[in-house]
Design an enzyme around this catalytic site. Sequence first.
Site, short mmCIF file in Angstrom:
data_model
loop_
_atom_site.label_atom_id
_atom_site.label_comp_id
_atom_site.label_asym_id
_atom_site.label_seq_id
_atom_site.Cartn_x
_atom_site.Cartn_y
_atom_site.Cartn_z
CB SER A 14 -55.11 -23.38 68.55
OG SER A 14 -54.61 -23.63 69.86
NE ARG A 15 -52.30 -20.77 72.23
CZ ARG A 15 -53.32 -21.32 72.87
NH1 ARG A 15 -53.20 -22.50 73.45
NH2 ARG A 15 -54.49 -20.72 72.93
N GLY A 18 -47.39 -26.21 66.74
CA GLY A 18 -48.48 -26.87 66.02
C GLY A 18 -48.99 -26.03 64.87
CE LYS A 37 -57.61 -27.45 76.86
NZ LYS A 37 -57.56 -27.47 78.33
CE1 TYR A 163 -43.44 -30.96 79.61
CE2 TYR A 163 -41.05 -30.77 79.77
CZ TYR A 163 -42.22 -30.65 79.03
OH TYR A 163 -42.17 -30.23 77.72
CE LYS A 167 -42.88 -33.38 75.62
NZ LYS A 167 -43.98 -32.92 74.72
#
Length: 272
Positions: A14-15, A18, A37, A163, A167
Site C-alpha cells: 500500500s506504500r 511495495g 492492512k 530487528y 530480517k
Amino acid sequence: MSLQGKTVFITGGSRGIGRAIALKLAADGANIVIAAKSVTEDPRLGGTIHSVAEEVEKAGGKALAVQVDIRKEEQVAAAVQQAAERFGGIDILINNASAIQLSGTLETDIRRFDLMHDVNVRGTFLVTQQCIPYLKKSSNAHILTLSPPVNLHTKWLAPHVAYTLSKYNMSMMTLAWAAEFKKHNIASNTLWPRTTIATAAVKNLLGGDAMVQQSRTTDIVADAAYYIVTKEGLHYTGNNFIDEEVLTAEGITDFSGYAVDPSAGLFPDLFL
C-alpha cells in the site's frame, strides 16, 4: 519474459517500496494483488490498498485490493485463495511487508519484539506457505523477499539485535525455499538496497528529511525487482541480491537518476 497476464501477490503493497514494485510490474501488464492492512490513509505514511489499486489500473495492470494482516492465518489463506480465484493462479510472490524498530536489547519492548517476529518471520513464512501450491502450477514462478544478505558481523547485530534477527530469518527462509522448491522450478531470491530509500519509514523512524535527501527513490528497488522476476526458469535463484548489482548486470551503471537529491551524498543502508 513479459509479465502480461502474470499474477503478482505483494504484501505491504500500500506504500513505499511495495507500491513502487506494484506499479513497475503493472506497467508490464501484470495482475497485482495488493495485500496489506491499510484501508484508511495515515497522513504520516500515505497510501491505502485502494489508492494503489487505482494506480495499478492506470499503469496498465489489473488490480485486486485485499485487506489482510499477515499475522492472521485465516486472513492470509482467504486472501491467497481470493487472488487465485480472481486471476486463475499466482505466479510471483513479493514478500515486502515488514515491521521495524532499531533499538538495543534493553530498549526493545517485548511486544515490539513479538511484532517484528510475527510480521517479518512468521508472516513471511505463512504467506509463502499459502502461495506455494499455486506457485507450483505456474510456468515461471518467483519468490522475492525484501531482506538483506546475512552478515554475522557484530556491527549489524549489537545495535538492534531483535530487528536484525527478524530480517535475517526472512533471508534464510528465502534461500531455503530456493533449494526446497528447485524441483518445482520455483525461483527464490532476496533483494536489498545499497542505500537508504526515500520512504515514510526512513523519514519517520530513521533520519527525517535530511536522510530522505541522502536516499534514492523507490524506483531503483522496483526496477531491480522487475529484472529479477522476469528471468525465466531458475536463471536467478538462491541469491541475496543488492539492487545495484542487479541493474549493473542489465548494463545500467549510472544510478544518479535514482537519487532524491543528486547533489547530496548517499547514505548506505543498514546491513551493507
